[in-house]
Each structure stands twice: as C-alpha cells, then as structure tokens.
Scaffold this motif. Structure first.
Motif, PDB file in Angstrom:
ATOM      1  N   THR A 137       0.866  -0.991  -0.079  1.00  0.00           N
ATOM      2  CA  THR A 137      -0.180   0.147  -0.170  1.00  0.00           C
ATOM      3  C   THR A 137       0.895   1.221   0.100  1.00  0.00           C
ATOM      4  N   GLU A 138       2.095   0.989   0.509  1.00  0.00           N
ATOM      5  CA  GLU A 138       3.011   2.248   0.609  1.00  0.00           C
ATOM      6  C   GLU A 138       3.404   2.764  -0.883  1.00  0.00           C
ATOM      7  N   TRP A 139       3.612   1.549  -1.780  1.00  0.00           N
ATOM      8  CA  TRP A 139       4.064   1.572  -3.149  1.00  0.00           C
ATOM      9  C   TRP A 139       2.839   2.263  -4.020  1.00  0.00           C
ATOM     10  N   LEU A 140       1.536   1.605  -3.709  1.00  0.00           N
ATOM     11  CA  LEU A 140       0.640   2.184  -4.355  1.00  0.00           C
ATOM     12  C   LEU A 140       0.373   3.666  -4.136  1.00  0.00           C
ATOM     13  N   HIS A 141       0.368   4.225  -2.876  1.00  0.00           N
ATOM     14  CA  HIS A 141       0.022   5.574  -2.552  1.00  0.00           C
ATOM     15  C   HIS A 141       1.093   6.472  -2.993  1.00  0.00           C
ATOM     16  N   ALA A 142       2.616   6.007  -3.155  1.00  0.00           N
ATOM     17  CA  ALA A 142       3.550   6.817  -3.566  1.00  0.00           C
ATOM     18  C   ALA A 142       3.560   6.804  -5.237  1.00  0.00           C
ATOM     19  N   ALA A 143       3.155   5.579  -5.716  1.00  0.00           N
ATOM     20  CA  ALA A 143       3.435   5.675  -7.294  1.00  0.00           C
ATOM     21  C   ALA A 143       2.118   5.912  -7.990  1.00  0.00           C
ATOM     22  N   ALA A 144       1.041   5.868  -7.344  1.00  0.00           N
ATOM     23  CA  ALA A 144      -0.408   6.220  -8.106  1.00  0.00           C
ATOM     24  C   ALA A 144      -1.288   7.169  -6.976  1.00  0.00           C
TER      25      ALA A 144
END
Length: 375
Positions: free
Chosen positions: A204-211
């Motif tokens: 979820t950290e990647w999802l929030h940072a990347a999109a």
C-alpha cells in the motif's frame, strides 16, 4: 508523509558508506559490551569465555521470511548443534505483539515500528530497540487466468484494480498494456491479507507513492477496503490459486504456480520480478533516523533506475540493544549473525529468491550486533 518515500527511523546515511561502518565496527570491537559475543561472517560466534551456544531461541513475525527462516534454522543448527530456533510466521503485526509481551526474543517485521510500539519495546527491553535488515525481497503481483503466465501493469492500473475502479479483465486499460494477449470477459477478484501484514504495508505504501491520485489511502498494515481476504501469505496464495480471475500480492518466494505481473519502470519498460531488480530499488533508498545502530530504511518507492523493480519489502529482525539473560542475548546475536552472513544470505536467495545483502550493509549489521549488551 512524503508520497515518494516512507520515513522510517535509522541513521542518516547511504548504504554504501563503507568507511564509516568499518570504523564503527572496529571501535565497538575495541570497546566491547558487558558480555561480548561477536558474530563472524559465517555465522559462528566468538565469546570472551569461549562459551558454546545452548538452549532454544524463540522468534515470531513476518510470514515473508518463512522460506528463508527454514533454511537459516537448518544451517545455524548444523553449526551449533546444542542450540535450537523456533520461529512462528504469524505476520509482522502479531510477531511484534509477541515480542512486546516477552513471548519471543525477537520479532520479524516487514514494517518499522510505529512510535507507540517503539516506546513499548524500549520498556520491554529496558533498553533501546534495533531494526536489523535480514531479508530483502520483491513483492509479486500474482493472478489466476487460464493460459496467461504474465501481464504488464503500470502502477496506476494496479491501483485501479485493487481500488475497485477496474473490475473486468478485458478492461481497455489492461488491454492497452498487453497487446496480443487474449483477455477474458471475466470479473476481477482482488485478494488482500486479512491480518496485520508488513507485506500489505509495503504494497500500500508503493500504491500511494506511485499512483497517489488513484490510491489515496496512506500505507497501512491493515487493508483499508472490504473484499476477499486470506490469513497470512498462504491464505492469499490459496485464494488466488483456487479462484479463476483472482489477483493478489505476495512475497516472491510464495509466487510459484501463479501468473506474475511485470511492473512498468521509470524508463517505460516493464520490469520482471527478481532479487537483482529489487536490489536496484534498495540502492536508491536511504538509512535515516534514530541511532547509528538502528538500521531501518526509507524505501524509495519510485526509483529512477529503469531496471529497478519498485515493489519491495525489507524485513527486519527487531531486537533489543541489551538482554539481561546472557544466553538469550548470545543466541540472538549468533542467529542474526548467521542470517546476514554470506552463507546465510546465499541460503535465503536459493530458498526464497531474495536479494542478498551488500557487504557494506552486512558490515553495519555486524557492528550493531557487536554493540548488543548481554548479561
């Protein structure tokens, strides 16, 4: 929170600063601890009393470490036949709870402790707590579609699928990234972790940072939306494997037998899951924070290297900086020393497809281990 990087607690330095780490290691070696036990690079130990290791070391936590832990336990016990290691892969959140309750000597966690848990850990240890990275792995986006082994996804497409904005496999957004692939008119079933999970936190950290315009939720070890869910890594694997049209996220060590997505990188190409590609993301990440011995990372979730695979986790052993029970402390130091040794990292890579630690990072970890006071 910076949308490109999550702030975690550690020293403000790049991983590649070998000179400082080497000097620190020499300094600590010279000063010693109350009852020093130094871990060597092959996982054996040296104590001032030349004591042999005995007893059982108990740990619990991240299920992402499960395959690696099994290999580490076998190798460690072969070198230390009077010692045993027990590890319960209950998930990062539950493992930290067991550590705080003094049920185990260390916790495996794919997430750095929050402030309240850090304070509780200091009370539990009667000393500072340290995060020691032992396992670096890509998180695979896995799916179940007959006749399809791989798909290309951008971060935005993945975010829309898990946010429920893309609901069918033949959606134009998926088709546009996968020319020539026969996509079925079939509903998508996203699967997430039911338990508090470090893998979920990192995903979820990647999802929030990347999109960020699609996935507006902050990183969290608890999934923020309703939907199909499974307990621990194996629960997600079982649901994806048994459900045609399902999609989920798991540590790459558990991804065998399912379709695995390639993720769009900085250069526009789609990057396959691999330990090497995960290591490139770690190369752009920093150590930053609380103390020189506490080695948690700020992970760069949008790396600039076009060959970097951006969805990674760093799994830590959360340990005390002091153990009143000398035998317990010596076991912790010796086992973690074996995990991060060249031999231990090779075993993890073979068993779990993880990215081996660099020598510079291993030097830092060994300095932290040497600093742990026992007895």
């Amino acid at each position: 929170m910076n949308e490109r990087q999550t702030t975690v607690n550690i020293i403000s330095s790049r991983v590649g600063v070998v000179g400082l780490a080497a000097s620190l290691a020499l300094f600590l070696s010279a000063c010693g601890s109350d009852n020093p036990t130094a871990a060597t690079d092959n996982g054996t130990t040296e104590t001032s009393q030349a004591e042999s290791l005995t007893g059982t070391l108990a740990g619990a936590g991240a299920s992402s470490q499960k395959a690696a832990i099994q290999a580490w336990k076998a190798g460690f016990v072969a070198k230390n036949p009077s010692a045993q290691v027990e590890y319960d892969p209950v998930g990062s959140g539950s493992g930290v709870k067991k550590f705080l309750a003094k049920e185990v000597s260390f916790a495996g966690s794919d997430e750095v402790l929050k402030d309240e848990d850090r304070e509780a850990a200091k009370a539990r240890c009667e000393a500072d707590v340290m995060h020691l990275p032992v396992y670096i792995s890509p998180i695979a986006v896995v799916f179940n579609l007959d006749g399809v082994d791989t798909l290309n996804f951008s971060a935005e497409t993945v975010a829309k699928i898990f946010a429920g904005q893309i609901t069918n496999w033949n959606d134009p957004a998926i088709a546009a990234e996968n020319e020539g692939v026969s996509l079925p008119d079939l509903a998508i079933t996203p699967v997430h972790r039911a338990d508090g999970s470090g893998t979920t936190y990192n995903f979820t950290e990647w999802l929030h940072a990347a999109a960020p315009s699609v996935w507006t939720h902050e990183a969290n070890k608890k999934w923020p939306l309703a939907g199909t869910n499974g307990e621990k890594t194996q629960g997600v694997v079982s649901l994806v494997q048994s459900g045609q049209g399902s999609i989920g996220y798991v540590d790459d060590s558990a991804a065998a037998g399912m379709g695995i997505a390639k993720i769009k990188g900085a250069g526009g190409d789609y990057v396959a899951v691999s330990g090497e590609a995960a290591a490139k993301t770690l190369d752009e990440s920093e150590l930053s924070g609380a103390s020189g011995m506490d080695l948690a990372f700020t992970i760069n979730r949008t790396p600039s290297d076009p060959a970097a695979y951006p969805i990674i986790l760093v799994s830590y052993d959360v340990v005390c900086s002091a153990y009143s029970d000398a035998n317990e402390g010596n076991l912790v130091k010796a086992f973690v020393g074996y995990e991060v040794s060249e031999e231990g990292q090779a075993q993890a890579a073979a068993a779990a497809k993880s990215a081996p630690l660099s020598q510079a990072l291993r030097t830092k970890i060994n300095a932290s281990l040497d600093s742990i006071k026992v007895g």
